[in-house]
Design a protein around this motif. Structure first.
Motif, short mmCIF file in Angstrom:
data_model
loop_
_atom_site.label_atom_id
_atom_site.label_comp_id
_atom_site.label_asym_id
_atom_site.label_seq_id
_atom_site.Cartn_x
_atom_site.Cartn_y
_atom_site.Cartn_z
N GLU A 33 44.73 34.53 41.56
CA GLU A 33 45.08 34.57 42.98
C GLU A 33 46.29 33.72 43.35
N THR A 34 46.40 32.51 42.76
CA THR A 34 47.38 31.56 43.28
C THR A 34 48.84 32.01 43.18
N PRO A 35 49.30 32.64 42.10
CA PRO A 35 50.71 33.08 42.10
C PRO A 35 51.01 34.07 43.21
N TRP A 36 50.11 35.05 43.38
CA TRP A 36 50.30 36.03 44.45
C TRP A 36 50.27 35.36 45.82
N ALA A 37 49.32 34.43 46.04
CA ALA A 37 49.16 33.81 47.35
C ALA A 37 50.39 32.99 47.73
N LEU A 38 50.97 32.27 46.78
CA LEU A 38 52.16 31.48 47.10
C LEU A 38 53.35 32.39 47.39
N ASP A 39 53.51 33.45 46.61
CA ASP A 39 54.58 34.41 46.88
C ASP A 39 54.40 35.04 48.26
N GLN A 50 56.80 41.42 64.73
CA GLN A 50 56.60 42.18 63.51
C GLN A 50 55.40 41.61 62.76
N PRO A 51 54.36 42.41 62.51
CA PRO A 51 53.19 41.89 61.81
C PRO A 51 53.49 41.64 60.34
N ALA A 52 52.70 40.73 59.77
CA ALA A 52 52.83 40.49 58.33
C ALA A 52 52.19 41.63 57.58
N THR A 53 52.87 42.09 56.56
CA THR A 53 52.32 43.17 55.74
C THR A 53 52.49 42.79 54.27
N ALA A 54 51.39 42.81 53.54
CA ALA A 54 51.45 42.54 52.11
C ALA A 54 51.83 43.81 51.38
N PRO A 55 52.75 43.75 50.41
CA PRO A 55 53.11 44.94 49.65
C PRO A 55 51.87 45.59 49.04
N ASP A 56 51.62 46.84 49.41
CA ASP A 56 50.39 47.52 49.00
C ASP A 56 50.25 47.58 47.48
N ALA A 57 51.34 47.88 46.77
CA ALA A 57 51.25 48.04 45.33
C ALA A 57 50.88 46.72 44.66
N ARG A 58 51.51 45.64 45.08
CA ARG A 58 51.22 44.34 44.48
C ARG A 58 49.79 43.91 44.78
N LEU A 59 49.33 44.15 46.02
CA LEU A 59 47.98 43.77 46.38
C LEU A 59 46.97 44.61 45.61
N PRO A 87 48.41 36.78 59.09
CA PRO A 87 47.24 36.22 58.42
C PRO A 87 47.60 35.44 57.16
N ALA A 88 46.76 34.46 56.88
CA ALA A 88 46.94 33.63 55.69
C ALA A 88 46.63 34.45 54.44
N PRO A 89 47.12 34.01 53.28
CA PRO A 89 46.89 34.80 52.06
C PRO A 89 45.41 34.97 51.73
N GLU A 90 44.59 33.94 51.94
CA GLU A 90 43.17 34.08 51.63
C GLU A 90 42.49 35.07 52.58
N THR A 91 43.00 35.18 53.81
CA THR A 91 42.45 36.16 54.74
C THR A 91 42.73 37.57 54.25
N VAL A 92 43.94 37.79 53.77
CA VAL A 92 44.32 39.10 53.25
C VAL A 92 43.48 39.45 52.02
N LEU A 93 43.30 38.48 51.13
CA LEU A 93 42.55 38.74 49.90
C LEU A 93 41.08 38.99 50.20
N ASP A 94 40.50 38.20 51.09
CA ASP A 94 39.08 38.35 51.38
C ASP A 94 38.76 39.63 52.14
N ALA A 95 39.76 40.20 52.82
CA ALA A 95 39.56 41.45 53.55
C ALA A 95 39.79 42.67 52.68
N ALA A 96 40.34 42.45 51.48
CA ALA A 96 40.65 43.57 50.61
C ALA A 96 39.36 44.23 50.15
N PRO A 97 39.31 45.58 50.11
CA PRO A 97 38.07 46.28 49.70
C PRO A 97 37.78 46.05 48.22
#
Length: 230
Positions: free
Chosen positions: A157-163, A33-42, A220-230
């Motif tokens: 960034e940090t509260p979201w990344a730790l969650d 199962q791939p990791a998926t970040a909640p779209d609304a929160r992101l 993916p790590a949280p920073e990978t998700v954030l840095d890929a965000a448009p």
């Protein structure tokens, strides 16, 4: 990087991640199962990051305006009516193209790519120099770089990344057959986020480089998700 090119870059990265995910499935021996970040929160986080970075950029632009007035007197500087986020490595090229469009061809990125060489710009008079300064002000105001305001973004960034580590990354690793490193305390995480001393969420993954790469691609790590965000 402009939005259109950033989208292509992100799409390419996702294609690589999808290919590596096959290796994870085979190695885990289960339905991965791939990791998926909640779209609304992101989406909310990205909006907040943009707002913080833009405020910092506007402060910097205001200081540039003060510099121009100190240099040229009580002049009017152009208001920024639109802007486009660009990547740091593309900033000088984008601003150079903007200066071309405003009648100042010849400005080119330095070899390092983070500054602009004005040596070939044709400036024949004091008036030309003044107009070049104003054009540079407008072009830089219209092309902000979010990465330059990393320090201002830490608290966002940090509260979201730790969650994300606790709620998405760790469950993803376990569901794919990897050991998940426990998340650090919030104070430690906030103090080391995006530094070389940051805790490694993949430190309990097997020693094989392929296994570690597959784990990062599937989860993916949280920073990978954030840095890929448009």
């Amino acid at each position: 990087m402009p939005a259109r090119r950033r989208a292509r870059s992100v799409a390419a990265a996702r294609a690589v991640a999808a290919a590596l995910a096959v290796a994870v499935t085979v190695m885990a021996g289960c339905a991965a199962q791939p990791a998926t970040a909640p779209d609304a929160r992101l989406a909310e986080l990205n909006a907040e990051r943009d707002a913080v970075a833009l405020a910092a950029h506007e402060d910097e632009t205001a200081r540039f305006g003060i510099y121009l007035r100190d240099r040229w007197g009580p002049i009017s500087v152009p208001e920024t009516v639109s802007y486009e986020w660009v990547a740091a490595e593309d900033w000088a090229a984008e601003v150079s193209r903007c200066l071309d469009d405003r009648g100042f061809p010849g400005a080119r990125p330095t070899p390092e790519g983070d500054r602009i060489d004005y040596g070939r710009v044709d400036v024949a008079s004091t008036r030309d120099l003044y107009e070049l300064d104003v054009a540079a002000f407008g072009c830089q105001a219209e092309h902000p770089v979010r990465e330059w305001y990393a320090a201002e973004l830490l608290d966002v960034e940090t509260p979201w990344a730790l969650d994300y580590w606790q709620e998405v990354l760790a469950p993803c690793l376990r569901s794919n057959g990897f050991r998940a490193a426990p998340a650090p305390e919030r104070a430690e995480f906030a103090a080391t986020w995006r530094t070389e001393d940051a805790p490694d969420p993949y430190r309990f993954v097997g020693p094989s480089p392929l296994e570690r790469s597959a784990a990062k691609a599937r989860c993916p790590a949280p920073e990978t998700v954030l840095d890929a965000a448009p």
